[in-house]
Design a protein around this motif. Sequence first.
Motif: not given
Length: 226
Positions: A132, A134, A146-147, A150, A162, A212
Amino acid sequence: MVLLLPEGEPNGTRRPSRLTAAAALPLARRLVRAGREEGLAGHVVHYRRRGWNGAAADPASDATWAVEEVVRRYGDVPVCLAGHGMGGRAALRAAGHPAVTSVVALAPWLPAPDEVLEPEPVKQLVGRQVLIAHGTNDERSDPELSYRLAERAKKANRDVCRFEVHTDGHGLHQHRAEVQALAVDFLLGSLFHSGFSRPVADALAAPPPLGLRMPLASGFGANLRR
């Protein structure tokens, strides 16, 4: 095989604009060019509808159909799902298909917890390698969401990493070269088992939150081992 899943909208049953699929072409070309010697092929998925549309999750259904088409046309080949925005969410959601081995989700659009009855699923990511990326200044898709996804996925699957693209927005235009290089590195490493660059390998190995919230370095890709 890499399937590119374009951006979309939260709701909408009309056909997507052709420009939506066209926006995915630059990354598609970069990925296929990088993996051509290994026999990599790529397709951009054209959605039936332009919206996610709640529980219908139309783009995820279209992504699953596309993977089935890959299996029908090409046989038992590993597939990477790569998507941006809503396409990133579709890539993550459709990862449970047996042919999918890896996922690249760029600025994935995810709903806030108070907007849905159940959290976004992560069990389908088990056994897949997941990247991922971002932008920290994304005003359309909250990077913190999104964190959180993840973080939940990492508990079930250690092969999740991430990267944070500092000062970049939803389109990831400011650091496009670095983001594309990151996607190339991850795709080649996951599909062809050629190993990852040191930053990606470190991100996969590091426990949360380090792995991440890995910063994507300026100039990433300029001096990789490939």
